[in-house]
Design a protein around this motif. Structure first.
Motif, PDB file in Angstrom:
ATOM      1  N   UNK A 127      28.454  12.508  39.866  1.00 33.61           N
ATOM      2  CA  UNK A 127      27.394  11.613  40.319  1.00 33.61           C
ATOM      3  C   UNK A 127      26.105  12.372  40.647  1.00 33.61           C
ATOM      4  N   UNK A 128      26.230  13.615  41.073  1.00 31.68           N
ATOM      5  CA  UNK A 128      25.017  14.427  41.246  1.00 31.68           C
ATOM      6  C   UNK A 128      24.335  14.617  39.894  1.00 31.68           C
ATOM      7  N   UNK A 129      25.139  14.915  38.878  1.00 36.21           N
ATOM      8  CA  UNK A 129      24.558  15.067  37.530  1.00 36.21           C
ATOM      9  C   UNK A 129      23.947  13.757  37.044  1.00 36.21           C
ATOM     10  N   UNK A 130      24.609  12.653  37.361  1.00 36.37           N
ATOM     11  CA  UNK A 130      24.058  11.334  36.998  1.00 36.37           C
ATOM     12  C   UNK A 130      22.686  11.143  37.651  1.00 36.37           C
ATOM     13  N   UNK A 131      22.565  11.542  38.917  1.00 38.74           N
ATOM     14  CA  UNK A 131      21.290  11.399  39.629  1.00 38.74           C
ATOM     15  C   UNK A 131      20.210  12.255  38.970  1.00 38.74           C
ATOM     16  N   UNK A 132      20.574  13.475  38.608  1.00 38.97           N
ATOM     17  CA  UNK A 132      19.595  14.340  37.933  1.00 38.97           C
ATOM     18  C   UNK A 132      19.164  13.712  36.611  1.00 38.97           C
ATOM     19  N   UNK A 133      20.130  13.186  35.865  1.00 36.30           N
ATOM     20  CA  UNK A 133      19.790  12.579  34.571  1.00 36.30           C
ATOM     21  C   UNK A 133      18.893  11.357  34.737  1.00 36.30           C
ATOM     22  N   UNK A 134      19.151  10.558  35.787  1.00 33.71           N
ATOM     23  CA  UNK A 134      18.304   9.375  36.004  1.00 33.71           C
ATOM     24  C   UNK A 134      16.862   9.789  36.305  1.00 33.71           C
ATOM     25  N   UNK A 135      16.698  10.871  37.052  1.00 33.41           N
ATOM     26  CA  UNK A 135      15.330  11.359  37.322  1.00 33.41           C
ATOM     27  C   UNK A 135      14.703  11.880  36.036  1.00 33.41           C
ATOM     28  N   UNK A 136      15.484  12.654  35.277  1.00 32.89           N
ATOM     29  CA  UNK A 136      14.942  13.201  34.021  1.00 32.89           C
ATOM     30  C   UNK A 136      14.531  12.088  33.064  1.00 32.89           C
ATOM     31  N   UNK A 137      15.228  10.943  33.132  1.00 36.71           N
ATOM     32  CA  UNK A 137      14.942   9.842  32.210  1.00 36.71           C
ATOM     33  C   UNK A 137      13.791   8.961  32.680  1.00 36.71           C
ATOM     34  N   UNK A 138      13.315   9.162  33.903  1.00 34.01           N
ATOM     35  CA  UNK A 138      12.283   8.271  34.446  1.00 34.01           C
ATOM     36  C   UNK A 138      10.892   8.644  33.921  1.00 34.01           C
ATOM     37  N   UNK A 139      10.156   7.661  33.412  1.00 29.48           N
ATOM     38  CA  UNK A 139       8.851   7.987  32.833  1.00 29.48           C
ATOM     39  C   UNK A 139       7.724   8.132  33.858  1.00 29.48           C
ATOM     40  N   UNK A 140       7.997   7.845  35.138  1.00 31.91           N
ATOM     41  CA  UNK A 140       6.915   7.798  36.124  1.00 31.91           C
ATOM     42  C   UNK A 140       6.917   8.960  37.114  1.00 31.91           C
ATOM     43  N   UNK A 141       7.957   9.780  37.074  1.00 33.04           N
ATOM     44  CA  UNK A 141       8.040  10.973  37.932  1.00 33.04           C
ATOM     45  C   UNK A 141       7.513  12.148  37.109  1.00 33.04           C
ATOM     46  N   UNK A 142       6.379  12.724  37.481  1.00 35.93           N
ATOM     47  CA  UNK A 142       5.756  13.716  36.592  1.00 35.93           C
ATOM     48  C   UNK A 142       6.403  15.101  36.596  1.00 35.93           C
ATOM     49  N   UNK A 143       6.900  15.563  37.758  1.00 36.60           N
ATOM     50  CA  UNK A 143       7.389  16.953  37.844  1.00 36.60           C
ATOM     51  C   UNK A 143       8.915  16.983  37.853  1.00 36.60           C
ATOM     52  N   UNK A 144       9.487  17.473  36.771  1.00 37.58           N
ATOM     53  CA  UNK A 144      10.946  17.440  36.625  1.00 37.58           C
ATOM     54  C   UNK A 144      11.558  18.801  36.320  1.00 37.58           C
ATOM     55  N   UNK A 145      10.760  19.853  36.435  1.00 41.57           N
ATOM     56  CA  UNK A 145      11.296  21.180  36.109  1.00 41.57           C
ATOM     57  C   UNK A 145      11.968  21.845  37.309  1.00 41.57           C
ATOM     58  N   UNK A 146      11.826  21.261  38.485  1.00 37.10           N
ATOM     59  CA  UNK A 146      12.475  21.818  39.678  1.00 37.10           C
ATOM     60  C   UNK A 146      13.280  20.734  40.376  1.00 37.10           C
ATOM     61  N   UNK A 147      14.235  20.183  39.648  1.00 36.72           N
ATOM     62  CA  UNK A 147      15.163  19.184  40.192  1.00 36.72           C
ATOM     63  C   UNK A 147      16.535  19.824  40.266  1.00 36.72           C
TER      64      UNK A 147
END
Lengths: 165, 165
Positions: A127-147
Motif C-alpha cells: 500500500x505504500x507503493x500504491x500511494x507512491x504510484x498514485x502520486x506519480x500518476x497525478x497530473x497536478x503535483x509538480x515535484x515527484x522526484x523526491x517521493x
C-alpha cells in the motif's frame, strides 16, 4: 468535563509560553509529510519536526485519495514544498477489515451504503507503493522526484523505507 | 543529501530512545483532531498530546471532504473515538486564493483542469462552521454531540472556539 475541555486547558498553557509568532507561512524545510492518523504515530517526535518545518497531512491509513492530491498540489504549487514523505505503520487498523465488510456493516445499521472507498489494505508495503504510484500518476503535483515511502513500527519506534519491488 | 535524509537521521535517534512499544491501537483519549496541514500548527504541542492519545487528521485548510468523513467514520466506528476537535488557523494559505483562480492556473500550465474542489475559503470562522455542518450532515459518523471548532492564532499561539452564529 469532556476530554476536549481537558485538551483546551493544555492549549491555554501552550499559549502562555508561546514564542513562535514570527514564523512564515511556507514550511521551512520544504517537505510535506503524509501519514496515517494513528494515535501512536507522532510525526513531530519521530522526524524531529517543530513548528514551522513541514506540512503534515494525515488520514485513516495514510492513503492517497483525491483530498491528499489536493493538499499536495496546494503544498507544492502555493507554498513551495518539493519533497514528500509517506508513512504507513505496523498494526494499522486498515489491515483489520475489508471495504466490503465495513460498508456492509454501515449499510446494515444506517440503510445507506457509503459512496466512498474505505481504502482498507492487506499488505502494508504494497500500500505504500500504491500511494507512491498514485502520486506519480497525478497530473497536478509538480515535484515527484523526491517521493519516498516508509513503514513505522509501533513496537520499536523504527522507520523503514519501502523500496520499489 | 535531501531534507528527507536529514529527517531520517532524526528518526533513527527517536527509535534509539523509544519506550512506547506497548500502546493499544484505539486512541486513549477517545478524540479525533482534524486540523489544517499548516507547518506552524503543531497539534501535539498545542493540545498536549503524546503518542497513543488521539487520531490526528490533517489536510490543506482543515476542511471536511469525503476523505475526512471516511477517516472520522473509521475513527469512531472501529476505534472508539467519540469527540471531534476541528482546528483552522489565522494567516491560512486557503485565504490567499480562489478555487477558480487556482484551477485556472493549473489548467494553463498542464492543460488539465483539476476535477476536485480546492476548498479555498474567505472567512475563517465561517469555514469552521461549514466543517461542523458537513460533519453534522454526514450519515456515517455516529457520534456528533461533541464536535467543536476552533481558530488557532499563529501569532499568539492562542486557540479560540468558534460558536454557532
Amino acid at each position: 468535563m469532556t476530554v476536549t475541555d481537558e485538551l483546551l486547558a493544555n492549549a491555554e498553557r501552550y499559549a502562555q509560553s508561546f514564542d513562535k509568532g514570527d514564523l512564515p507561512l511556507p514550511p521551512a524545510r520544504g517537505v510535506a509529510v503524509l501519514a496515517c492518523m494513528d494515535a501512536r504515530l507522532n510525526p513531530y517526535g519521530l522526524l524531529g519536526l517543530t513548528e514551522g518545518d513541514a506540512h503534515v497531512i494525515r488520514n485513516a491509513g495514510g492513503v492517497v485519495t483525491a483530498d491528499e492530491r489536493r493538499s499536495l498540489a496546494i503544498s507544492q504549487r502555493l507554498l513551495g514544498t518539493t519533497e514528500i514523505i509517506l508513512i504507513h505503520h505496523t498494526d494499522c487498523g486498515m489491515l483489520t477489515f475489508t471495504d466490503d465488510g465495513f460498508k456492509a456493516s454501515i449499510e446494515a445499521e444506517t440503510g445507506l451504503k457509503p459512496d466512498w472507498s474505505a481504502e482498507a489494505f492487506g499488505d502494508l508495503e504494497e500500500d505504500v507503493r500504491q500511494s507512491i504510484r498514485r502520486i506519480q500518476a497525478d497530473p497536478f503535483i509538480p515535484h515527484k522526484d523526491k517521493v519516498r515511502g516508509f513503514v513505522y513500527d509501533v513496537r520499536t519506534g523504527k522507520l523503514t523505507e519501502v523500496l520499489a519491488s
